[in-house]
Structure formats: C-alpha cells, structure tokens
Design an enzyme around this catalytic site. Structure first.
Site, PDB file in Angstrom:
ATOM      1  N   GLY A 130      18.317   0.242  11.025  1.00 59.21           N
ATOM      2  CA  GLY A 130      17.327   1.273  10.743  1.00 59.21           C
ATOM      3  C   GLY A 130      15.904   0.747  10.626  1.00 59.21           C
ATOM      4  N   GLU A 131      14.936   1.593  10.992  1.00 56.02           N
ATOM      5  CA  GLU A 131      13.502   1.307  10.899  1.00 56.02           C
ATOM      6  C   GLU A 131      13.115   0.037  11.652  1.00 56.02           C
ATOM      7  OE1 GLU A 131      11.551   1.977   7.206  1.00 56.02           O
ATOM      8  OE2 GLU A 131      12.984   3.506   6.579  1.00 56.02           O
ATOM      9  N   GLY A 132      13.727  -0.149  12.822  1.00 59.65           N
ATOM     10  CA  GLY A 132      13.424  -1.300  13.658  1.00 59.65           C
ATOM     11  C   GLY A 132      14.537  -2.323  13.591  1.00 59.65           C
ATOM     12  N   GLY A 157       8.385   1.315   5.156  1.00 57.57           N
ATOM     13  CA  GLY A 157       9.824   1.137   5.061  1.00 57.57           C
ATOM     14  C   GLY A 157      10.232  -0.310   5.250  1.00 57.57           C
ATOM     15  N   ARG A 158       9.572  -0.972   6.197  1.00 53.39           N
ATOM     16  CA  ARG A 158       9.917  -2.366   6.467  1.00 53.39           C
ATOM     17  C   ARG A 158       9.476  -3.286   5.341  1.00 53.39           C
ATOM     18  NH1 ARG A 158       7.653  -2.010  12.665  1.00 53.39           N
ATOM     19  NH2 ARG A 158       9.388  -0.785  13.516  1.00 53.39           N
TER      20      ARG A 158
END
Length: 659
Positions: free
Chosen positions: A448-450, A316-317
């Site tokens: 989101g996602e970190g 995702g990142r």
C-alpha cells in the site's frame, strides 16, 4: 572527462533525459526538492547530520498529547475487541463513533477547524498505540488524515473548503482517497476516470471506476483523482490548464483532484474487496456513471492532481505506514519473549538455544532501528522546512520490509502455535495471540501507498538527480556539433572539482552529540560511505549512461545503500538520545548490532553498482517470461491465469474465436 556512452547508441536510448521507462508522466509531475534534505546530501556525498537532530516538542504539543493519550488507551482497552474485528471482518459502528468523539479522526486537523492539532510526531505515536492494539483500526483512522480529504484541503484547498469540510471529517464523516484503477495499479499517471466540465461550467461529469479505495464503503467524502479535458492558457504570465466545457477542443486530459460526496447519484460501490489479511478494513471497488461534482469542489488547480497525490502520499509514507508497522512489531514483542522463556523443548527453554537467541537479538535490533528511523522522519516533517519525500519513501520501505521479517521471525519461534489462528487456540485454553494474523496483515503495508519495487526506483531517481539534471543536455541527441563540445566542457569544469571533493573528508559538525564516543565513528562511516556512493553512482553514469533507465538492479542498490546509511545514522543518534534522556545505555547493544549487520552490506552493494552478476539471472527470467521453460509445468494439470476466471468471463482461445 568522458560521460555516458559513445556516439553509436542503441535505439532504446532515445529520450535520454528520462531515466525510468514508463514513468515519464510521474517524472513530469514530480516537484524538484524545495527544502533541505538529508538524503539528497547523502546521495551527493555531503550528508548534513544536523538535519537529523530532534528538537524539543513545544510544551503545548506535549500537553495535548498527555491529555489525549490516556483517553485513547482507555478507549482501546475497554471498547475495542481486536479479535471480534478479525472474526467478523468489521469494525463496529460504536467503535467508529467513539473514535470520532475522542477526536482520533482529527489528530492532524488544526484546532481552528475542530481538530486536535497534533504534530506529526505525536500523530505517529498515536498510530503506534492504536496499531499495537489493532492495526486494522489504526489503518482506518490513518487513511482520512493521511490521504483522505483533510490533508489535500489543508495543503491545496481554499479557505472556504477547509471551513466547510474539515469540521465534518473531524467529528462525524469518514473520508477516503480514490486514485488506483483496475488497469493502472501503481502506474498512477495512467488513470482513465474522466471528469468533464458540463456545458454551463457549473459541474464536472464523472465516469469511470476506482479500485482498492480504503474506507470507500464507509466514506462520506473522497479525494477523487480524475482526468479533466483542458486547454493551456497564459494567465498572469504563467501557463495554466483551464477545463473546457464538454471536453471540446481540449489540448489534453489532465489529472485533477476533486472532492466527491459519496451520496451523489451515480456513485456505486460494486464490491467490498477481500484480502489475504486486514480483514476488518473497508475497501471498495466503485464505479461512476454521470456523477455530478460541483465545480467549486475542485481542489487547487486543474492538471495538478497527480502532483497533489504524490505530495499527500508522502504523509502516509513518512508517518502512517511506519507507525502502523512499528505498532504491529511492538504488539508481537512481549508475546515472543514470553514464548521464548516458557516453551521448553528437550529440557531447555527456547530462549536458551543459540539459534533462537540470535533470532530474538535480530528482532530487538530491528525494533530499535524502526523506531529510530520513524521518529527522525516524523521530527523532520514537523519542522516544515525540510523536503522529506526521500526520507518518507525510505521510512515506508524499511519499516514495512523489516516488520514482515520481524513478524516472520516471531512466527517461526512460535512454531506450530504460530501457524494456528487465535480462535482455534482459544478453544483449548491456549494464549490466543494471533501472530499468524499479524503476518498476513503485514504484507499489505509493503504494497500500500507505493509498493517497495516502485519506491526503490523513485528513491534512486532522487539519488541520480544531481547527474541527470547536470547532464540533461549532453544526453539529448539533438545537441550536436559545437553545442555538444561546449556541453562537454561545461561538464568537465563541474565534475573535476566535484570528483576531487568526493575524496576529501567533510568538516565535522559541531555539538556535543557528534563528539559522543559511539556516535562519531558511526557517523564518520556514513560520511565516508556517502562519498563512496557518490563516486560509484558517478562511475555507473559514466559507464552505462542512459542504459541505467532500465537497470533496476543498480537502481535498487543505490536506494538500499542510502537506506542503510540513513538507518545507521538515525539509530546511532537515537541510542545516544536514549542514553542521555532516559538512562537506557543498553540501547547501544541494539545500535551496535544494526551497525555490524549493515556495514558489510553497504560495502558490497556500493561495489556492485559497478560490477555485479545481474545479467545471467535477468536473461533466465526473460526466457521464462517468453515461455522457454514450459516443461516446468509437467506433472500437473496446467492452468493459466485466464483459466481461473469464471467460465463466462474467459476469453475465447484463438482456435475458438469467431471468424
């Protein structure tokens, strides 16, 4: 050579091998770098620029993309109404079904399991295309392929699990990822949901709750991270976690990944969460009450759930978030240029005014830099021989932060029209471009996602890894006497030649691209700045030692310098590729602007690793948190956060509590 602090240490400095307070379990779950990494080289003062070169895509990949892209474009333009999604806060079922029929939910799933088998690069381009039409739709499509059950099964699942589930999620069933809980947020190591093996060993019994599970309300399957009571055992010469029936005599309760069928009794979606933006996403608060998950739904090994979660979040990142952000920025680009050319104030178009030209110039450079960085990281991920976790985190930070800045600049240029909703403008016959919606939606991708403030220390931890691993025993208070003397001598033998190397220029890489008249000076700057960063990081370790564990100001500077150097390098190589392959020599205008903006910031941030003014504002912040400046609320009716709870949920004030 003196490394660290004197023998008189503050009590806060115990457990010195841990740099970041409160992240110990995440540190334990962290895999050491297992492949080559450009950023690891940058932080060590030895960048390998060859890792950034983008190889040609295989012909079969290009053919698959050229067949899929026009079908996806046609579907978006004829079947998807982004304004309807925003207005109703729902993606129509027909759109979801149509995307399944296209294979849009199976882009990353190999063909043998019913997917399209696209590379990360083409998957990223597809998400850019979708996000350029509707970022909500892109997010809904990305979640199952980035962090739903597909990626965990491809990386860690059994062949039986892949053949059973992947064809289903490729063509008919939405999936999701359940990690976050109300009391943990980004502190993924402290989840509380528990999955206890039953007495017969046939199923895990799950109790707990999960929050902010994107796609949760519409998902059939979920990757669930829960704690499993287990014991340590030796098997095949290795120590492994083994779940214990009913949790009896467990050594610990360890994070584990499971496949959850959302139709299982006891699973309840309590709420579809609503946010500032991203109105069309399906996001769940869900609870689990004695939910039975078959033991064969265990993904990989017991106790490795957090490690798996951190690994799949890299997808995702590295790909999803940068691609969606890039698509959103591209969506705003042409309308912004139209606004600059058509809006006349005081007898002049906005585009003729210096302030707005400067603004649009920055936006153009940002757009090129985002595309350059994202493309480079996707290409590295595709080669499957690099460890891109640092690059993935930086891509996520850079693209999310720059997209917010880009869209806010676009909104500023639109003026009042940029603050008004698309539907409101449509009533008067104005162009119904929803820049205010994009601005609202963009914030989610920073979080989101970190979140940025979590990922920056993560990147800094990798930047400090060389020193932390090398000086681990020196920082251990239990190492004394002759062992400490030996440890100091070992460090001296390593660091003297290492330090001297940081003053010498590295051999220049071969290849015509590195001899380009504009590429070479920019990469030469990156190489010099990399060595300065390595020296400055070393100085900071010598001067502050274990105190760096709580010094997020310096941690952030380490990340930001590394981020800027990666951006300079990828932008220069991208501009060269544009000039060579498409004839767009004007790309250098934008790469030059990135270099002009970034170069002085690199020098300042590197210098401030040693000397900065963080302490005064930190002290003011500490006093503010402690309530020192209560007078700042004078003049209004003061309300604390608890006052915003519904009356029945407010805690009793101390004077009203029962005795």
């Amino acid at each position: 050579m003196r490394i660290g602090l004197s023998r008189g240490r503050h009590p806060e400095e115990s457990r010195m091998t841990q740099l970041f307070k409160g992240l110990e379990r995440i540190e334990e779950a962290r895999e050491r770098l297992t492949g080559r990494s450009f950023m690891a080289g940058v932080f060590a003062g030895a960048p390998d620029f060859s890792l950034l070169l983008t190889p040609e895509e295989p012909p079969e990949q290009k053919a698959a993309w050229e067949e899929f892209r026009p079908r996806l474009e046609s579907f978006l333009t004829t079947q998807v109404d982004p304004d309807e999604i925003e207005r109703t806060a729902r993606i129509p079922d027909s759109v979801i079904k149509g995307l399944f029929a296209l294979g849009a939910f199976a882009m990353k799933i190999p063909k043998e399991y019913g997917g399209l088998g696209l590379s990360y690069s083409y998957y990223g381009r597809a998400l850019v295309l979708i996000a350029g039409w509707s970022n909500i739709l892109a997010l809904t499509v990305a979640v199952p392929q980035s962090i739903g059950i597909a990626m965990p099964l491809l990386l860690f699942g059994s062949e039986e699990q892949r053949r059973r589930y992947l064809p289903i999620v490729a063509r008919e069933a939405v999936s999701a990822f359940a990690l976050t809980e109300p009391m943990t947020g980004s502190d993924a190591a402290n989840i509380r949901t528990e999955a206890v093996l039953d007495a017969g060993g046939s199923a895990f019994i799950v109790n707990g709750e999960k929050l902010w599970c994107t796609n949760g309300p519409i998902a059939r399957y979920v990757t669930l991270i829960a704690r499993v009571p287990a014991k340590r055992e030796q098997r095949g010469g290795q120590s492994v976690w083994v779940p214990v029936p009913e949790g009896k005599e467990a050594d610990d309760s360890v994070p584990t990944a499971l496949i959850l069928d959302m139709t299982t009794p006891g699973v309840v979606v309590r709420q579809r969460c609503q946010f500032e933006g991203c109105r069309g996403i399906e996001n769940a608060y869900m609870t689990f009450s004695d939910v039975r998950i078959p033991a064969e739904n265990l993904i990989g090994e017991v106790g490795r759930g957090l490690r798996y979660a951190l690994t799949i979040l890299n997808v995702g990142r590295a790909v999803s978030i940068p691609a969606i952000c890039l698509g959103m920025a591209k969506q705003a680009w042409l309308p912004t240029l139209d606004r600059a050319n058509s809006r006349v104030t005081f007898q002049k178009p906005l585009g003729e005014r210096q302030t707005q030209r400067m603004r649009v110039g920055r936006m153009a450079a940002q757009l090129l830099a985002m595309e350059a960085l994202a493309s480079a990281v996707w290409s590295m991920a595709d080669q499957h021989r690099y460890d891109v976790r640092i690059e993935a985190a930086i891509a996520k930070i850079f693209c999310s932060e720059q997209t917010i800045r880009f869209l806010k600049d676009a909104q500023t240029l639109f003026g009042g029209m940029g603050y008004e909703t698309a539907d409101s403008k449509r009533v008067r016959g104005e162009p119904a471009f929803g820049i205010e919606q994009l601005v609202r939606d963009a914030e989610m991708y920073r979080i989101g996602e970190g979140a940025t403030d979590i990922l920056r220390p993560f990147v800094a931890r990798e930047g400090l890894n060389l020193h932390l691993e090398r000086a681990r025993n020196y920082f251990d208070e239990k190492v004394t006497g002759l062992r400490r003397v030996a440890e100091v001598w070992r460090l001296v033998r390593f660091y003297v030649p290492w330090y001297l190397r940081q003053w010498r220029r590295r051999p220049w890489p071969s290849g015509s691209v590195f001899q380009h008249a504009k590429v070479r000076p920019r990469l030469a700057f990156v190489e010099r700045a990399s060595r300065r960063l390595a020296r400055a990081t070393f100085y900071a370790m010598m001067r502050h030692g274990p105190a760096l564990r709580d010094d997020q100001g310096r941690q952030n500077r380490i990340e930001e310098v590394g981020e800027d150097l990666l951006v300079i390098a990828t932008t220069a190589l991208y501009a060269e590729a544009q000039e060579r392959t498409t004839g767009h020599a004007e790309a250098w205008d934008l790469a030059d602007e990135i270099f002009r903006e970034t170069k002085p910031r690199v020098a300042r941030q590197t210098r401030e690793l040693m000397w900065n003014r963080d302490r005064p504002v930190t002290d003011v912040g500490a006093k503010a948190v402690d309530g020192t400046y209560a007078f700042l609320s004078d003049g209004i009716i003061p309300r604390t956060l608890q006052d915003y709870r519904s009356p029945e949920k407010r805690p009793l004030r101390p004077e009203k509590q029962a005795i």
